[in-house]
Design a protein around this motif. Structure first.
Motif, PDB file in Angstrom:
ATOM      1  N   GLY A  40       0.783  -1.009  -0.258  1.00 56.07           N
ATOM      2  CA  GLY A  40      -0.068  -0.023  -0.113  1.00 56.07           C
ATOM      3  C   GLY A  40       1.043   1.257  -0.317  1.00 56.07           C
ATOM      4  N   ALA A  41      -0.123   2.320   0.232  1.00 51.31           N
ATOM      5  CA  ALA A  41       1.182   3.673   0.216  1.00 51.31           C
ATOM      6  C   ALA A  41       1.131   4.501   1.234  1.00 51.31           C
ATOM      7  CB  ALA A  41       0.223   5.092  -0.676  1.00 51.31           C
ATOM      8  N   LEU A  42       1.196   4.185   2.528  1.00 48.79           N
ATOM      9  CA  LEU A  42       1.921   4.561   3.689  1.00 48.79           C
ATOM     10  C   LEU A  42       3.179   5.323   4.346  1.00 48.79           C
ATOM     11  CD1 LEU A  42       1.019   4.318   6.850  1.00 48.79           C
ATOM     12  CD2 LEU A  42       2.168   2.285   7.080  1.00 48.79           C
ATOM     13  N   ARG A  43       2.732   5.854   4.645  1.00 45.49           N
ATOM     14  CA  ARG A  43       3.888   7.135   4.814  1.00 45.49           C
ATOM     15  C   ARG A  43       5.508   6.474   5.040  1.00 45.49           C
ATOM     16  NH1 ARG A  43       3.732  13.007   5.253  1.00 45.49           N
ATOM     17  NH2 ARG A  43       6.045  13.396   3.847  1.00 45.49           N
ATOM     18  N   TYR A 100       4.309  -3.611   5.394  1.00 42.68           N
ATOM     19  CA  TYR A 100       3.280  -2.040   5.243  1.00 42.68           C
ATOM     20  C   TYR A 100       2.166  -2.271   4.315  1.00 42.68           C
ATOM     21  CZ  TYR A 100       5.550   0.766   2.470  1.00 42.68           C
ATOM     22  OH  TYR A 100       6.624   0.941   1.348  1.00 42.68           O
ATOM     23  N   ASP A 101       1.109  -1.934   4.702  1.00 40.93           N
ATOM     24  CA  ASP A 101      -0.135  -2.015   3.736  1.00 40.93           C
ATOM     25  C   ASP A 101      -0.261  -0.075   3.742  1.00 40.93           C
ATOM     26  OD1 ASP A 101      -2.242  -1.402   5.368  1.00 40.93           O
ATOM     27  OD2 ASP A 101      -2.513  -3.911   4.952  1.00 40.93           O
ATOM     28  N   ASP A 102      -1.757  -0.232   2.969  1.00 40.54           N
ATOM     29  CA  ASP A 102      -1.991   1.722   3.363  1.00 40.54           C
ATOM     30  C   ASP A 102      -2.396   2.183   4.529  1.00 40.54           C
ATOM     31  OD1 ASP A 102      -2.646   1.817   0.602  1.00 40.54           O
ATOM     32  OD2 ASP A 102      -4.540   0.957   0.344  1.00 40.54           O
ATOM     33  N   ALA A 103      -2.674   1.307   6.117  1.00 43.33           N
ATOM     34  CA  ALA A 103      -2.713   2.003   7.222  1.00 43.33           C
ATOM     35  C   ALA A 103      -2.375   1.028   8.002  1.00 43.33           C
ATOM     36  CB  ALA A 103      -4.205   1.983   7.506  1.00 43.33           C
ATOM     37  N   THR A 104      -1.507   0.002   7.790  1.00 44.71           N
ATOM     38  CA  THR A 104      -1.432  -1.210   8.661  1.00 44.71           C
ATOM     39  C   THR A 104      -0.233  -1.645   8.651  1.00 44.71           C
ATOM     40  OG1 THR A 104      -3.558  -2.084   8.273  1.00 44.71           O
ATOM     41  CG2 THR A 104      -2.182  -4.001   8.797  1.00 44.71           C
ATOM     42  N   ASP A 124      -0.521   6.264  10.711  1.00 46.04           N
ATOM     43  CA  ASP A 124      -0.550   7.141   9.971  1.00 46.04           C
ATOM     44  C   ASP A 124       0.749   6.892   9.018  1.00 46.04           C
ATOM     45  OD1 ASP A 124      -3.511   8.176  10.019  1.00 46.04           O
ATOM     46  OD2 ASP A 124      -3.171   8.644  11.704  1.00 46.04           O
TER      47      ASP A 124
END
Length: 652
Positions: free
Chosen positions: A492-495, A579-583, A601
């Motif tokens: 995903g796109a997690l920062r 990681y993924d978008d929020a995990t 986040d």
């Protein structure tokens, strides 16, 4: 101005038969230098350096008075006449510079850290009350053994007196045996050594009397005591003050410190880190000074002569313990006398190579002054036989130190730095919470560069062509390191950001933050504290047993206390996996089980460094003299970087 001149600090002080030429004291501190429990050449060279630098008083590290006092495998012992020749050589070396020297007499009681051969020791204390920090259950002292130990204090004092020392200091501080007798919570005896204050002071009074009886009228006898142990079960400031007033007529001076070895929180004050205010015990020493007529010594984060002078000139104490200041710069007193305060290499209270080495069982040193503890090797570095044109590439701590030492040896040195500022990673380290003082390392090295007249070229990147054009006789590559980003499974796109970008203001993240801490050092803790203080939800995932696992104990313990106060969730034994978008996905390093963190986040990477090695690699076939140091050799800490600079420059 008086503060600038430090007149109060430099004034003499008479104590019984001794005369201190100034009020600067190196307190008793374990150096891990002695061998076979005796004074040796390394310890003499170490203390002689501080005497040569102008210290008024040196108090030698603790010496055990009885066989049951061996609290470490590298303690000094004064329990037999075998110790006298070494102490005599030490006293002669220190006296040659007009410095007064006392020895510390010591029994730890239940505060036993280790024993010979890896076995648990039999610890003795007033009562069968356990030690929390070392998990020791002591054996209560019998009356005959108490009398034997009392007599051994006097015998040890007699040996130091015969060796030519000027006095002794009885260690009743930090929860050691005399403090254990004093404490109504540790001493629960029902005989003449327990109960009332008079009974609880009986052991210390008998020790002082025996020391007096076995020495001379001129021999100084002082007492060190914690003015509060900063522990719920410890001696309070009021209890310490009551004991001091009761013992005043039995001693020549009182030395006020703080803390206790018995608990992790209390032990922080044995060598307080930079998060604790400078001179923080001066208010208590002032209270003591108002109640007694004998000289009052105070120790506790006094690392600048201006601060010490202010304490003395205001009447809050008579002598200031400045031990770490003298570890960092043995010449500090001489520089004060010569009014060269700007030339002093100021201690930054990092605790990394002084008490940090002790906890590792290694000889004492200083990250800024690696000659400390290595006086026999680097105490008198000779001038270079041949003056060389030396090119140092990289203006971090390693390159700066190499340039200074090479120039001091007579070489023609030019330092090249690609950016506009010197300091390397230390410039980032000082931005961590409660670590601002670390920036003093850069200030000190910049001053050393100026004194050594090193030519500095900022904003000047260097590659092989620049080197060939400059044509040096020797090259020192100190190009440092950059953050290491481990390979991660990304779904995903997690920062994902690193600590460098956060500290430099290049990455602004907020909300629910996961700090991935591989190094288990200051950086992960600092990032977690930073985000938590700014109101974020923080989870600190540590690839180890605890945050700060690799850093000095007192810094680690103080930092862990702050993490808990801030509500940071700590996840030990955790390896960052993906990681993924929020995990965020972690892996337990012990059992490989997954650890899943939802609603995240951003992830802040504190996952170590990798060497900037391009220049070093390009010089593998270079025909000239090339040295690679610091993080460009292997990513480590400022201590190794500065030591590398000394080691290599001493050999050019």
């Amino acid at each position: 101005m008086e503060v600038t001149n430090c007149g109060a600090l430099l004034s003499p002080l008479a104590i019984r038969g001794a005369r201190l030429k100034n009020r600067i004291m190196s307190t008793g501190h374990d150096t891990t230098l002695p061998t076979a429990a005796l004074v040796n050449d390394a310890l003499i060279a170490y203390q002689e350096a501080r005497a040569r630098g102008g210290a008024g008083l040196i108090i030698v590290q603790v010496a055990g008075v009885h066989e049951t006092a061996r609290y470490t495998n590298h303690i000094l012992m004064a329990s037999s006449d075998e110790c006298i020749p070494g102490y005599r050589r030490l006293a002669e070396a220190v006296h040659a510079y007009g410095t007064t020297i006392f020895g510390q007499l010591f029994h730890p009681g239940r505060e036993i850290t280790e024993a010979q051969g890896g076995l648990l020791a039999v610890a003795y204390a007033p009562s069968e009350v356990p030690n929390e920090r070392y998990h020791v259950m002591p054996r209560p002292l019998s009356a005959p053994l108490i009398r034997e130990i009392v007599s051994c204090y006097g015998d040890a004092a007699r040996r130091l007196y015969e060796a030519g020392l000027d006095g002794v200091e009885i260690v009743a501080s930090h929860g050691y045996l005399p403090a254990q007798f004093l404490s109504p919570r540790v001493n629960v005896r029902t005989d003449i050594y327990g109960g009332s204050l008079e009974n609880r002071l009986r052991f210390t009074r008998e020790v002082l009397a025996d020391v007096r009886a076995k020495t001379s009228e001129d021999f100084v006898v002082g007492l060190r005591i914690s003015g509060g142990e900063f522990d719920q079960q410890g001696i309070t400031g009021d209890e310490a003050l009551e004991a001091i007033c009761a013992l005043e007529k039995d001693i020549d001076y009182i030395h006020v410190v703080a803390g206790t070895s018995a608990s992790s929180g209390g032990a922080v004050h044995i060598v307080p880190p930079m998060s604790i205010p400078n001179g923080y015990l001066a208010p208590f020493s002032a209270t003591v000074k108002a109640r007694v007529s004998i000289p009052v010594f105070v120790t506790g984060r006094i690392n600048q002569p201006q601060d010490a002078n202010a304490i003395i000139s205001s009447g809050r104490a008579d002598v200031c313990g400045m031990t770490r200041a003298l570890i960092c710069d043995p010449q500090m007193p001489k520089k004060v006398i010569e009014r060269r305060l700007e030339d002093i290499r100021a201690c930054i209270a990092c605790n990394q190579a002084c008490i940090g080495h002790f906890h590792k069982g290694a000889p004492i040193s200083c990250i800024q002054h690696p000659v400390t503890g290595r006086e026999l090797i680097y105490g008198n570095i000779p001038r270079a036989r041949e003056r060389k044109r030396v090119m140092v590439v990289g203006g971090g701590p390693a390159g700066m130190k190499a340039a200074v030492v090479a120039a001091e040896r007579g070489h023609n040195v030019t330092l090249f730095e690609a950016s506009g500022r010197l300091g390397g990673q230390a410039l980032l380290a000082q931005l961590l919470p409660d670590r601002m003082e670390f920036g003093g390392l850069v200030t000190n090295l910049e001053r050393e560069l100026a004194i050594a007249q090193v030519r500095v070229m900022r904003n000047t990147p260097v590659d092989r062509s620049v080197i060939e054009e400059f044509a040096p006789d020797a090259i020192v590559v100190a190009t440092g390191a950059r953050p290491y980003h481990p390979p991660l499974e990304a779904g995903g796109a997690l920062r994902i950001v690193d600590a460098w970008d956060v500290l430099a203001g290049k990455a602004n993240v907020a909300g629910s933050i996961v700090v991935a801490d591989w190094r288990c050092d200051w950086i992960g803790i600092g990032m977690a504290v930073h985000f938590a203080r700014n109101g974020n939800r923080v989870q600190l995932a540590v690839n180890g047993t605890m945050p700060g696992q690799t850093i000095p104990l007192y810094v680690r313990d103080q930092s862990n206390a702050e993490l808990r106060r801030l509500g940071v969730r700590i996840i030990p034994y955790a390896r960052l996996y993906g990681y993924d978008d929020a995990t965020v996905y972690l892996q337990d390093t012990v059992n490989d089980d997954p650890i899943i963190l939802d609603e995240v986040d951003a992830v802040v990477l504190c996952t170590g460094h990798r060497s900037v090695s391009e220049l070093a690699d390009s010089l593998e076939d270079y025909p000239g003299e090339v040295h690679v140091i610091g993080d460009s050799l292997a990513p480590r800490t400022a201590e190794e970087a500065i030591y590398d600079g000394l080691r290599v420059a001493a050999a050019i």
